[in-house]
Design a protein around this motif. Structure first.
Motif, PDB file in Angstrom:
ATOM      1  N   ALA A   1      13.626  -6.779  -1.457  1.00 47.68           N
ATOM      2  CA  ALA A   1      14.144  -5.669  -0.893  1.00 47.68           C
ATOM      3  C   ALA A   1      13.186  -4.701  -0.175  1.00 47.68           C
ATOM      4  CB  ALA A   1      14.700  -4.740  -1.918  1.00 47.68           C
ATOM      5  N   LEU A   2      11.800  -5.013  -0.831  1.00 48.88           N
ATOM      6  CA  LEU A   2      10.645  -4.173  -0.283  1.00 48.88           C
ATOM      7  C   LEU A   2       9.781  -5.155   0.525  1.00 48.88           C
ATOM      8  CD1 LEU A   2       9.347  -2.699  -3.982  1.00 48.88           C
ATOM      9  CD2 LEU A   2      10.380  -1.549  -1.772  1.00 48.88           C
TER      10      LEU A   2
ATOM     11  N   HIS B   1       1.018  -1.095  -0.007  1.00 47.24           N
ATOM     12  CA  HIS B   1       0.024  -0.035  -0.090  1.00 47.24           C
ATOM     13  C   HIS B   1       0.955   1.065   0.116  1.00 47.24           C
ATOM     14  CE1 HIS B   1      -3.591   2.499   0.675  1.00 47.24           C
ATOM     15  NE2 HIS B   1      -2.822   3.043   1.609  1.00 47.24           N
ATOM     16  N   ALA B   2       1.067   1.921  -1.208  1.00 44.41           N
ATOM     17  CA  ALA B   2       1.982   2.786  -1.172  1.00 44.41           C
ATOM     18  C   ALA B   2       1.396   4.179  -1.829  1.00 44.41           C
ATOM     19  CB  ALA B   2       3.118   2.513  -2.435  1.00 44.41           C
TER      20      ALA B   2
ATOM     21  N   THR C   1      -1.203  -0.030  -4.792  1.00 40.84           N
ATOM     22  CA  THR C   1      -0.196  -0.987  -5.427  1.00 40.84           C
ATOM     23  C   THR C   1       0.548  -0.458  -6.411  1.00 40.84           C
ATOM     24  OG1 THR C   1      -1.964  -1.756  -6.687  1.00 40.84           O
ATOM     25  CG2 THR C   1      -1.425  -2.860  -4.645  1.00 40.84           C
ATOM     26  N   PRO C   2       1.955  -0.636  -6.265  1.00 44.97           N
ATOM     27  CA  PRO C   2       3.002  -0.020  -7.177  1.00 44.97           C
ATOM     28  C   PRO C   2       3.120  -1.029  -8.188  1.00 44.97           C
ATOM     29  CG  PRO C   2       4.078  -0.712  -5.337  1.00 44.97           C
ATOM     30  CD  PRO C   2       2.578  -0.760  -5.061  1.00 44.97           C
ATOM     31  N   GLY C   3       3.399  -0.756  -9.566  1.00 40.32           N
ATOM     32  CA  GLY C   3       3.795  -1.613 -10.394  1.00 40.32           C
ATOM     33  C   GLY C   3       4.464  -1.114 -11.849  1.00 40.32           C
ATOM     34  N   GLY C   4       4.315  -1.843 -12.804  1.00 42.34           N
ATOM     35  CA  GLY C   4       4.665  -1.092 -14.280  1.00 42.34           C
ATOM     36  C   GLY C   4       4.176  -1.852 -15.537  1.00 42.34           C
ATOM     37  N   LEU C   5       4.216  -1.289 -16.521  1.00 44.28           N
ATOM     38  CA  LEU C   5       4.254  -2.020 -17.972  1.00 44.28           C
ATOM     39  C   LEU C   5       5.588  -1.865 -18.526  1.00 44.28           C
ATOM     40  CD1 LEU C   5       2.654  -3.989 -19.709  1.00 44.28           C
ATOM     41  CD2 LEU C   5       2.586  -2.106 -21.160  1.00 44.28           C
TER      42      LEU C   5
END
Length: 212
Positions: free
Chosen positions: A184-185, A121-122, A157-161
């Motif tokens: 690491a997180l 949760h960021a 929630t963090p992420g990416g494409l």
């Protein structure tokens, strides 16, 4: 048109992309309120089908995932995954990663995409995610062309494409590097690898920014 939201979708299919009725689907999606563009995603190894979409507002993105998309999944008789992300929250981080959803330019067509999502949760994104520390490391990953950061609406929630030059480099990133970042997180994570070659024509028809 300025985009304010991204939508990620994936259908629990196992069908080669050439058998997906993407022309019919494209015509329907283009009529959805606030739709701007879509990059089709075809799963490596499992033949799932989905995409990353840009919408003009979070509200229209939410209407898409609660109205149109469940009906599309029902027509195939399969389960689905959808996510809505706040594009405004990640704009600065994405621009630094040469995101094609902004001014980023890539010299070669992508050979693969990787989707990631970390169970954190960021929020707010700019303060909670150490993207200024992560981006320089990500830029050094072999074959990386571009990344669009994602921040979940409501969940944070963090992420990416990510776009990669080859499936091989995408697989190395998803299998070897990304788990170390999640460790690491101290968080669980979700990764998917997609073959960009098989979806190029369908994505071009949907004005995907990867093929400008």
């Amino acid at each position: 048109m300025t985009h304010k939201a991204y939508v990620y979708t994936e259908l629990q299919l196992s069908v080669p992309f050439e058998n997906v009725p993407w022309k019919r689907i494209n015509d329907s999606i283009k009529k959805q309120p606030g739709f701007i563009n879509k990059t089709w995603l075809a799963g490596v190894g499992n033949h799932s089908a989905g995409g990353l979409y840009a919408f003009d507002t979070i509200e229209n993105a939410q209407k898409f995932v609660t109205g149109y998309f469940p009906e599309e999944a029902r027509s195939f008789g399969v389960a689905q995954t959808t996510r809505v992300f706040d594009a405004a929250a990640t704009e600065a981080a994405s621009r630094e990663m040469n995101s094609v959803h902004y001014d980023g330019k890539i010299d070669v067509k992508p050979g693969a995409y990787v989707y990631t999502e970390v169970q954190l949760h960021a929020m707010p994104f700019d303060q909670a995610v150490p993207w200024r520390k992560l981006n320089p490391v990500l830029k050094r990953q072999p074959g990386l062309l571009s990344k669009t950061w994602l921040s979940g609406v409501h969940s944070g929630t963090p992420g990416g494409l990510y776009a990669f030059d080859t499936v091989e480099n995408a697989r190395k990133f998803a299998v070897d590097y990304f788990p170390t970042e999640a460790t690491a997180l101290n968080a669980a994570f979700y990764t998917r690898i997609f073959d960009a070659n098989v979806t190029e024509i369908a994505s071009r028809d949907m004005h995907s920014p990867y093929y400008r």
